[in-house]
Design a protein around this motif. Structure first.
Motif, PDB file in Angstrom:
ATOM      1  N   SER A 107       0.831  -1.198   0.000  1.00 47.43           N
ATOM      2  CA  SER A 107       0.000   0.000   0.000  1.00 47.43           C
ATOM      3  C   SER A 107       0.871   1.255   0.000  1.00 47.43           C
ATOM      4  O   SER A 107       0.604   2.218  -0.715  1.00 47.43           O
ATOM      5  CB  SER A 107      -0.922   0.007   1.222  1.00 47.43           C
ATOM      6  OG  SER A 107      -1.617   1.217   1.312  1.00 47.43           O
ATOM      7  N   LEU A 108       1.944   1.246   0.837  1.00 47.17           N
ATOM      8  CA  LEU A 108       2.840   2.391   0.851  1.00 47.17           C
ATOM      9  C   LEU A 108       3.534   2.565  -0.498  1.00 47.17           C
ATOM     10  O   LEU A 108       3.770   3.695  -0.941  1.00 47.17           O
ATOM     11  CB  LEU A 108       3.889   2.238   1.970  1.00 47.17           C
ATOM     12  CG  LEU A 108       3.366   2.292   3.410  1.00 47.17           C
ATOM     13  CD1 LEU A 108       4.495   2.046   4.409  1.00 47.17           C
ATOM     14  CD2 LEU A 108       2.715   3.642   3.688  1.00 47.17           C
ATOM     15  N   PHE A 109       3.861   1.435  -1.128  1.00 42.03           N
ATOM     16  CA  PHE A 109       4.515   1.532  -2.434  1.00 42.03           C
ATOM     17  C   PHE A 109       3.565   2.099  -3.475  1.00 42.03           C
ATOM     18  O   PHE A 109       3.978   2.880  -4.339  1.00 42.03           O
ATOM     19  CB  PHE A 109       5.010   0.134  -2.857  1.00 42.03           C
ATOM     20  CG  PHE A 109       5.729   0.147  -4.169  1.00 42.03           C
ATOM     21  CD1 PHE A 109       7.026   0.646  -4.262  1.00 42.03           C
ATOM     22  CD2 PHE A 109       5.099  -0.307  -5.321  1.00 42.03           C
ATOM     23  CE1 PHE A 109       7.668   0.662  -5.499  1.00 42.03           C
ATOM     24  CE2 PHE A 109       5.754  -0.284  -6.541  1.00 42.03           C
ATOM     25  CZ  PHE A 109       7.048   0.198  -6.629  1.00 42.03           C
ATOM     26  N   ARG A 110       2.283   1.661  -3.364  1.00 45.47           N
ATOM     27  CA  ARG A 110       1.313   2.185  -4.322  1.00 45.47           C
ATOM     28  C   ARG A 110       1.122   3.697  -4.118  1.00 45.47           C
ATOM     29  O   ARG A 110       0.780   4.408  -5.066  1.00 45.47           O
ATOM     30  CB  ARG A 110      -0.022   1.463  -4.144  1.00 45.47           C
ATOM     31  CG  ARG A 110      -0.014   0.031  -4.701  1.00 45.47           C
ATOM     32  CD  ARG A 110      -1.425  -0.516  -4.819  1.00 45.47           C
ATOM     33  NE  ARG A 110      -2.091  -0.559  -3.518  1.00 45.47           N
ATOM     34  CZ  ARG A 110      -2.040  -1.618  -2.704  1.00 45.47           C
ATOM     35  NH1 ARG A 110      -1.352  -2.699  -3.046  1.00 45.47           N
ATOM     36  NH2 ARG A 110      -2.678  -1.581  -1.554  1.00 45.47           N
ATOM     37  N   GLN A 111       1.355   4.166  -2.862  1.00 46.46           N
ATOM     38  CA  GLN A 111       1.173   5.590  -2.573  1.00 46.46           C
ATOM     39  C   GLN A 111       2.501   6.353  -2.569  1.00 46.46           C
ATOM     40  O   GLN A 111       2.628   7.389  -1.938  1.00 46.46           O
ATOM     41  CB  GLN A 111       0.470   5.761  -1.215  1.00 46.46           C
ATOM     42  CG  GLN A 111      -0.899   5.112  -1.163  1.00 46.46           C
ATOM     43  CD  GLN A 111      -1.549   5.341   0.174  1.00 46.46           C
ATOM     44  OE1 GLN A 111      -2.104   6.424   0.406  1.00 46.46           O
ATOM     45  NE2 GLN A 111      -1.482   4.350   1.055  1.00 46.46           N
ATOM     46  N   VAL A 163       3.365   8.994   7.141  1.00 41.33           N
ATOM     47  CA  VAL A 163       2.259   9.170   8.089  1.00 41.33           C
ATOM     48  C   VAL A 163       0.970   9.497   7.352  1.00 41.33           C
ATOM     49  O   VAL A 163      -0.113   8.959   7.663  1.00 41.33           O
ATOM     50  CB  VAL A 163       2.601  10.286   9.099  1.00 41.33           C
ATOM     51  CG1 VAL A 163       1.384  10.631   9.944  1.00 41.33           C
ATOM     52  CG2 VAL A 163       3.750   9.848   9.987  1.00 41.33           C
ATOM     53  N   VAL A 164       1.069  10.350   6.340  1.00 39.79           N
ATOM     54  CA  VAL A 164      -0.133  10.691   5.558  1.00 39.79           C
ATOM     55  C   VAL A 164      -0.678   9.449   4.853  1.00 39.79           C
ATOM     56  O   VAL A 164      -1.896   9.213   4.818  1.00 39.79           O
ATOM     57  CB  VAL A 164       0.201  11.809   4.559  1.00 39.79           C
ATOM     58  CG1 VAL A 164      -0.955  12.005   3.572  1.00 39.79           C
ATOM     59  CG2 VAL A 164       0.491  13.100   5.302  1.00 39.79           C
ATOM     60  N   ALA A 165       0.235   8.642   4.299  1.00 45.21           N
ATOM     61  CA  ALA A 165      -0.211   7.419   3.615  1.00 45.21           C
ATOM     62  C   ALA A 165      -0.880   6.469   4.588  1.00 45.21           C
ATOM     63  O   ALA A 165      -1.908   5.839   4.268  1.00 45.21           O
ATOM     64  CB  ALA A 165       0.981   6.750   2.933  1.00 45.21           C
ATOM     65  N   LEU A 166      -0.316   6.319   5.776  1.00 45.40           N
ATOM     66  CA  LEU A 166      -0.915   5.418   6.773  1.00 45.40           C
ATOM     67  C   LEU A 166      -2.284   5.932   7.208  1.00 45.40           C
ATOM     68  O   LEU A 166      -3.232   5.143   7.368  1.00 45.40           O
ATOM     69  CB  LEU A 166       0.014   5.299   7.982  1.00 45.40           C
ATOM     70  CG  LEU A 166       1.343   4.558   7.743  1.00 45.40           C
ATOM     71  CD1 LEU A 166       2.213   4.593   8.989  1.00 45.40           C
ATOM     72  CD2 LEU A 166       1.065   3.097   7.344  1.00 45.40           C
ATOM     73  N   LEU A 167      -2.383   7.227   7.422  1.00 45.19           N
ATOM     74  CA  LEU A 167      -3.690   7.783   7.792  1.00 45.19           C
ATOM     75  C   LEU A 167      -4.704   7.565   6.677  1.00 45.19           C
ATOM     76  O   LEU A 167      -5.891   7.314   6.930  1.00 45.19           O
ATOM     77  CB  LEU A 167      -3.535   9.279   8.100  1.00 45.19           C
ATOM     78  CG  LEU A 167      -2.763   9.625   9.381  1.00 45.19           C
ATOM     79  CD1 LEU A 167      -2.580  11.131   9.501  1.00 45.19           C
ATOM     80  CD2 LEU A 167      -3.508   9.091  10.610  1.00 45.19           C
ATOM     81  N   ARG A 168      -4.229   7.644   5.437  1.00 46.63           N
ATOM     82  CA  ARG A 168      -5.139   7.430   4.303  1.00 46.63           C
ATOM     83  C   ARG A 168      -5.641   5.997   4.282  1.00 46.63           C
ATOM     84  O   ARG A 168      -6.813   5.725   3.978  1.00 46.63           O
ATOM     85  CB  ARG A 168      -4.400   7.772   3.005  1.00 46.63           C
ATOM     86  CG  ARG A 168      -5.283   7.828   1.764  1.00 46.63           C
ATOM     87  CD  ARG A 168      -4.500   8.488   0.631  1.00 46.63           C
ATOM     88  NE  ARG A 168      -5.318   8.541  -0.559  1.00 46.63           N
ATOM     89  CZ  ARG A 168      -5.389   7.590  -1.483  1.00 46.63           C
ATOM     90  NH1 ARG A 168      -4.646   6.497  -1.327  1.00 46.63           N
ATOM     91  NH2 ARG A 168      -6.171   7.711  -2.556  1.00 46.63           N
ATOM     92  N   ASN A 169      -4.786   5.054   4.621  1.00 44.81           N
ATOM     93  CA  ASN A 169      -5.213   3.653   4.691  1.00 44.81           C
ATOM     94  C   ASN A 169      -6.245   3.446   5.783  1.00 44.81           C
ATOM     95  O   ASN A 169      -7.186   2.668   5.642  1.00 44.81           O
ATOM     96  CB  ASN A 169      -4.012   2.744   4.951  1.00 44.81           C
ATOM     97  CG  ASN A 169      -3.176   2.545   3.680  1.00 44.81           C
ATOM     98  OD1 ASN A 169      -3.669   2.779   2.575  1.00 44.81           O
ATOM     99  ND2 ASN A 169      -1.928   2.129   3.849  1.00 44.81           N
TER     100      ASN A 169
END
Length: 428
Positions: A28-32, A412-418
Motif C-alpha cells: 500500500s505504501l509503495f502504491r502511494q 504518516v499521511v499514507a498510513l492515515l489514508r489507509n
C-alpha cells in the motif's frame, strides 16, 4: 477433539493473516509512493525556501591578551598607581561585558545599529534584545590548567545589514579609550589626594610646632617667674636677717657702752692694760687669751661711734655678698633671651621635622605628567574580520532535516489514508 482440531486450524490462519497485512501495508505504501514523494518534496521545498530566504546571521570575535610587563613600567614608576598586565586585562574585559558600556556605545554609534531600531520600540528596548542574544564573552576554561596565557574576548552574532566587524572593533577601541581616561582620572585623583594628605601633614606639623613653641615659651617664662619669686623671697629674708643683726648689734653696743662708762673705759684697752695701769714700775707682760675680749674694752667712745653709724645706716645690702648675687640673677631674669629668640623667628617652616621630605614628595607628585593616551593596556591578539560564511541558518542541515521530515510526514499521511479508506475484504 473437534475443539483441538479447530484451534490447530485457526493458528496458522492467524499467522498468515499477519503476514498478509504487513505485505499489504508495504504494498500500500509503495502504491502511494507518489503521495509520499509529493509530501516530502513539499517539505523539502519549504526547508529550501527557509534556508535561502531566512535572514543570515554572521559571527565575528576579537581576542585580547595581556601586554608585557614593561609596557606598564612608566605608569607603575609614578609610585602612585600600580597596575599589572593581568589586572589591566581584567579591567578591559569587565568593561567589555558591562551593560552600561555597551549601552553607551549603542547610543553614541546608532548609525551602526540602524536596522535594529524598529517603530514602536525605544532605543533601550532594541538594545536590550540585541545585547541579550548577540554579545558573548570569551574566556579561558577555568577547568583547564594548560592554557598558555590568559585571554579575554568578545563575540558578536549579528544579522545581515549590521556591520558586525565595525561594531566589535569600535567597541573594543571605545572601551580601551574609556579605560585609559578612567586611569588618567584615577591618577589625577590619587595625586590630588596625596598632595592633600601632604598639605594636611604640613599643617598639622605647623600647628604642632606652634603649640610646642608656645608651650616652651610658657615653660621658660614660668621657670623665670618661679626663680624670680624664689630670689625675691631669699632677698627679703636676707635683708630681714641683716636688719635683725644690726638691731641686735645696737643693743649689744648699748650694753657695752653702759659697762664701759661704769668702768671708766673711754678708749680701747685690754684687761692686762687695765691691771698694769694700777701697778707701779715697768713690767713686761705677755698675755695670751683664748677667749674673746668683752666688747666694752673697746671704750665708750668707739662704741658710741659704732652705735651711731649703725643707727644711721639706711641699707645693710653691702654687708652681704649674696645680695649682690641675687640682684645679678634678678637682672638676668628680667629678659629671657631664649624666649625673645623664639618669638623673633621669621621662617618657622625651617624648624618643622620632615618638612623637607614632604616638600620633596609634593614636588615629585606635581611633576608627574603621564600621558595615558599612549598607554597600552592589552595586546590585540585578534581583530574582528569579515566572516567567510554565515553561521546560521545552516542550509545543508536544514535541507537534510527537511528531506527526512518530509519522508516521515509522507508515510504518516499514507498510513492515515489507509486507516480512513480501508480495503474491503471478501469473506472466505
Amino acid at each position: 477433539m473437534e475443539f483441538s482440531r479447530d484451534m490447530q486450524d485457526q493458528s496458522p490462519r492467524t499467522h498468515r493473516d499477519d503476514e498478509i497485512d504487513l505485505v499489504e501495508l508495504l504494498q500500500s505504501l509503495f502504491r502511494q509512493k507518489n503521495l509520499i514523494l509529493s509530501v516530502a518534496c513539499m517539505v523539502v521545498l519549504a526547508a529550501v525556501a527557509y534556508a535561502f530566504l531566512a535572514t543570515p546571521y554572521y559571527q565575528v570575535q576579537s581576542i585580547l591578551r595581556p601586554v608585557e610587563r614593561g609596557s606598564l613600567d612608566e605608569l607603575n614608576g609614578t609610585g602612585v598607581y600600580e597596575l599589572t598586565p593581568e589586572e589591566a586585562l581584567g579591567r578591559v574585559a569587565s568593561s567589555l561585558s558591562s551593560y552600561e558600556s555597551r549601552l553607551r556605545f549603542f547610543r553614541d554609534r546608532q548609525e551602526l545599529f540602524a536596522g535594529l531600531i524598529q517603530p514602536g520600540r525605544s532605543l533601550e528596548q532594541a538594545f536590550e534584545e540585541f545585547n541579550r542574544t548577540a554579545f558573548s564573552m570569551l574566556q579561558p576554561d577555568p577547568k583547564k590548567t594548560n592554557n598558555l596565557s590568559a585571554f579575554a574576548g568578545i563575540s558578536l552574532t549579528y544579522p545581515e545589514g549590521v556591520d558586525g566587524v565595525e561594531v566589535v572593533n569600535a567597541l573594543v577601541a571605545d572601551v580601551l579609550k574609556e579605560e585609559r581616561e578612567r586611569i588618567a582620572s584615577d591618577l589625577e585623583v590619587l595625586i590630588a589626594n596625596r598632595l592633600l594628605s601632604l598639605e594636611k601633614k604640613i599643617e598639622a606639623a605647623r600647628a604642632s610646632y606652634e603649640a610646642g613653641k608656645e608651650a616652651e615659651i610658657a615653660s621658660l617664662l614660668e621657670q623665670d617667674t618661679l626663680r624670680r619669686a624664689e630670689l625675691q623671697d631669699e632677698l627679703q629674708a636676707l635683708r630681714g636677717e641683716l636688719k635683725a643683726r644690726r638691731e641686735s648689734r645696737i643693743k649689744l653696743l648699748d650694753e657695752a657702752i653702759q659697762i664701759a662708762e661704769s668702768l671708766g673705759i673711754g678708749k680701747p684697752t685690754t684687761p692686762s692694760a687695765m691691771a698694769d695701769a694700777q701697778r707701779q714700775g715697768q713690767v713686761v707682760r705677755t698675755e695670751v687669751n683664748s677667749r674673746e675680749i668683752p666688747l666694752y674694752f673697746m671704750g665708750s667712745e668707739a662704741l658710741r661711734a659704732e652705735r651711731q653709724a649703725l643707727s644711721e645706716r639706711r641699707s645693710d645690702d653691702f654687708s652681704e655678698p649674696r645680695i649682690a648675687e641675687i640682684e645679678k640673677e634678678l637682672a638676668l631674669l628680667s629678659h629671657n633671651r631664649q624666649v625673645e629668640v623664639l618669638k623673633q623667628r621669621k621662617n618657622e617652616d625651617l624648624y618643622l621635622k620632615g618638612l623637607a621630605e614632604w616638600r620633596q614628595e609634593a614636588a615629585q607628585l606635581r611633576g608627574i605628567k603621564f600621558d595615558t593616551s599612549t598607554l597600552q593596556l592589552v595586546r590585540l591578539d585578534q581583530l574582528a574580520l569579515e566572516p567567510l560564511a554565515a553561521v546560521k541558518p545552516k542550509k545543508t542541515l536544514i535541507i537534510g532535516l527537511g528531506a527526512v521530515a518530509g519522508l516521515v510526514l509522507g508515510v504518516v499521511v499514507a498510513l492515515l489514508r489507509n486507516l480512513l479508506h480501508p480495503r474491503t475484504r471478501e469473506a472466505p
